[in-house]
Design a protein around this motif. Sequence first.
Motif, PDB file in Angstrom:
ATOM      1  N   LYS A  99      33.506  25.268   3.874  1.00  0.00           N
ATOM      2  CA  LYS A  99      33.124  24.155   4.668  1.00  0.00           C
ATOM      3  C   LYS A  99      34.082  23.389   5.743  1.00  0.00           C
ATOM      4  O   LYS A  99      33.612  22.383   6.198  1.00  0.00           O
ATOM      5  CB  LYS A  99      33.125  23.190   3.126  1.00  0.00           C
ATOM      6  CG  LYS A  99      31.934  23.529   2.208  1.00  0.00           C
ATOM      7  CD  LYS A  99      32.157  22.493   1.159  1.00  0.00           C
ATOM      8  CE  LYS A  99      30.786  22.816   0.095  1.00  0.00           C
ATOM      9  NZ  LYS A  99      30.626  21.599  -0.986  1.00  0.00           N
TER      10      LYS A  99
ATOM     11  N   ASP B 155      32.519  26.378   8.709  1.00  0.00           N
ATOM     12  CA  ASP B 155      31.684  25.200   9.411  1.00  0.00           C
ATOM     13  C   ASP B 155      32.119  25.117  10.833  1.00  0.00           C
ATOM     14  O   ASP B 155      31.350  24.621  11.639  1.00  0.00           O
ATOM     15  CB  ASP B 155      31.926  24.187   8.541  1.00  0.00           C
ATOM     16  CG  ASP B 155      31.093  22.963   8.824  1.00  0.00           C
ATOM     17  OD1 ASP B 155      30.001  23.222   9.359  1.00  0.00           O
ATOM     18  OD2 ASP B 155      31.300  21.621   8.658  1.00  0.00           O
TER      19      ASP B 155
ATOM     20  N   ALA C 128      23.911  16.839   6.664  1.00  0.00           N
ATOM     21  CA  ALA C 128      22.381  17.082   6.429  1.00  0.00           C
ATOM     22  C   ALA C 128      21.539  16.048   6.947  1.00  0.00           C
ATOM     23  O   ALA C 128      20.293  16.147   7.363  1.00  0.00           O
ATOM     24  CB  ALA C 128      22.230  17.130   4.473  1.00  0.00           C
TER      25      ALA C 128
ATOM     26  N   GLU D 173      19.735  23.762  13.306  1.00  0.00           N
ATOM     27  CA  GLU D 173      19.879  23.340  12.018  1.00  0.00           C
ATOM     28  C   GLU D 173      20.031  24.906  11.112  1.00  0.00           C
ATOM     29  O   GLU D 173      19.620  25.775  11.383  1.00  0.00           O
ATOM     30  CB  GLU D 173      18.470  22.894  11.461  1.00  0.00           C
ATOM     31  CG  GLU D 173      17.894  21.733  12.052  1.00  0.00           C
ATOM     32  CD  GLU D 173      16.832  21.188  11.452  1.00  0.00           C
ATOM     33  OE1 GLU D 173      16.770  20.797  10.248  1.00  0.00           O
ATOM     34  OE2 GLU D 173      15.604  21.200  11.948  1.00  0.00           O
TER      35      GLU D 173
ATOM     36  N   THR E  10      22.240  26.558   7.364  1.00  0.00           N
ATOM     37  CA  THR E  10      22.709  26.299   6.086  1.00  0.00           C
ATOM     38  C   THR E  10      23.892  27.033   5.873  1.00  0.00           C
ATOM     39  O   THR E  10      23.908  28.464   6.076  1.00  0.00           O
ATOM     40  CB  THR E  10      21.769  26.745   5.081  1.00  0.00           C
ATOM     41  OG1 THR E  10      20.346  25.966   5.198  1.00  0.00           O
ATOM     42  CG2 THR E  10      22.258  26.489   3.538  1.00  0.00           C
TER      43      THR E  10
ATOM     44  N   GLY F  71      24.410  25.350  -0.591  1.00  0.00           N
ATOM     45  CA  GLY F  71      23.611  25.553   0.471  1.00  0.00           C
ATOM     46  C   GLY F  71      23.576  24.357   1.542  1.00  0.00           C
ATOM     47  O   GLY F  71      22.394  23.942   1.878  1.00  0.00           O
ATOM     48  N   SER F  72      24.629  24.015   1.772  1.00  0.00           N
ATOM     49  CA  SER F  72      25.042  22.679   2.452  1.00  0.00           C
ATOM     50  C   SER F  72      24.487  22.863   3.836  1.00  0.00           C
ATOM     51  O   SER F  72      24.720  23.784   4.679  1.00  0.00           O
ATOM     52  CB  SER F  72      26.624  22.636   2.635  1.00  0.00           C
ATOM     53  OG  SER F  72      27.280  22.513   1.430  1.00  0.00           O
ATOM     54  N   ARG F  73      23.590  21.957   4.121  1.00  0.00           N
ATOM     55  CA  ARG F  73      22.855  21.825   5.419  1.00  0.00           C
ATOM     56  C   ARG F  73      23.666  21.265   6.485  1.00  0.00           C
ATOM     57  O   ARG F  73      24.395  20.271   6.585  1.00  0.00           O
ATOM     58  CB  ARG F  73      21.455  21.079   5.360  1.00  0.00           C
ATOM     59  CG  ARG F  73      20.616  22.025   4.448  1.00  0.00           C
ATOM     60  CD  ARG F  73      19.283  21.114   4.221  1.00  0.00           C
ATOM     61  NE  ARG F  73      18.769  20.470   5.370  1.00  0.00           N
ATOM     62  CZ  ARG F  73      18.402  19.428   5.544  1.00  0.00           C
ATOM     63  NH1 ARG F  73      18.362  18.539   4.725  1.00  0.00           N
ATOM     64  NH2 ARG F  73      17.916  18.887   6.775  1.00  0.00           N
ATOM     65  N   ARG F  74      23.645  21.775   7.706  1.00  0.00           N
ATOM     66  CA  ARG F  74      24.240  21.082   9.086  1.00  0.00           C
ATOM     67  C   ARG F  74      23.175  21.037  10.240  1.00  0.00           C
ATOM     68  O   ARG F  74      22.299  21.812  10.315  1.00  0.00           O
ATOM     69  CB  ARG F  74      25.508  22.121   9.329  1.00  0.00           C
ATOM     70  CG  ARG F  74      26.518  22.387   8.249  1.00  0.00           C
ATOM     71  CD  ARG F  74      27.415  21.051   8.181  1.00  0.00           C
ATOM     72  NE  ARG F  74      28.444  21.137   7.336  1.00  0.00           N
ATOM     73  CZ  ARG F  74      28.458  20.836   6.128  1.00  0.00           C
ATOM     74  NH1 ARG F  74      27.195  20.409   5.590  1.00  0.00           N
ATOM     75  NH2 ARG F  74      29.728  21.163   5.348  1.00  0.00           N
ATOM     76  N   ASN F  75      23.440  20.066  10.845  1.00  0.00           N
ATOM     77  CA  ASN F  75      22.780  19.796  12.199  1.00  0.00           C
ATOM     78  C   ASN F  75      23.839  19.723  13.312  1.00  0.00           C
ATOM     79  O   ASN F  75      24.830  19.183  13.531  1.00  0.00           O
ATOM     80  CB  ASN F  75      21.984  18.380  12.210  1.00  0.00           C
ATOM     81  CG  ASN F  75      20.786  18.541  11.363  1.00  0.00           C
ATOM     82  OD1 ASN F  75      19.611  19.029  11.762  1.00  0.00           O
ATOM     83  ND2 ASN F  75      21.010  18.103  10.044  1.00  0.00           N
TER      84      ASN F  75
END
Length: 214
Positions: free
Chosen positions: A57, A61, A175, A196, A198, A204-208
């Motif tokens: 994370k 990330d 997210a 987008e 994950t 399953g943390s989503r990122r943009n």
Amino acid sequence: MDRATFLAALKTATEAIGVPLSESQAAQCAHFAALVVETNQTLNLTRITEPEAMAIKHFADSLTLLKIVPELKAGARVCDVGTGAGFPGVPLKLARPDLQLTLVDSLRKRLTFLEGALKTLEIPDVTLIHTRAEELKNARFDLVTARAVAALPKLITWCAPLVKPGGYFVAMKGAELEDEEGTAAKFGLTLLQHLELTLPDSEGSRRNLLLWVK
């Protein structure tokens, strides 16, 4: 911090996102993570301190940035606005040592920590600036980025003036993604890509990630 757990998680995560690290780069990441955890006992740097969570994370990330930015030339000037504990700037610098990195934060204690950590890790070509992003003047960068700092309209207002013509701005968001309300166009930014993804964690943390060019 359990170094072995961190390194195993980092290897799996960075390979999963397509940004693998060398053994020496991963070792530097582990060293920096340990410094963050140690300092976090007396200075609030992050709520994420478990080895596996930190590897995914914070570090993996941060390195997703390399998935969306076009090929950065050697020696490119990069600015991390609101760097906090050094994310995404420090992992980016560890993956791309050639970059000239500037870390900007409004809290001097965080920058004092980062100054000591960078010295310990013997990482050159990093400039630390104690100011608010909107007060940073006369600086232009090939790439400006910010991770989980503010809502998009405000973030663009702060960061766009720092991007040189032909340079890039990447907003690293979670997210939830706000409407930027046409702010980018007002600052001469054109959206090139919205990625987008994950993170390979148990949630399953989503990122943009949004990439603009000036």
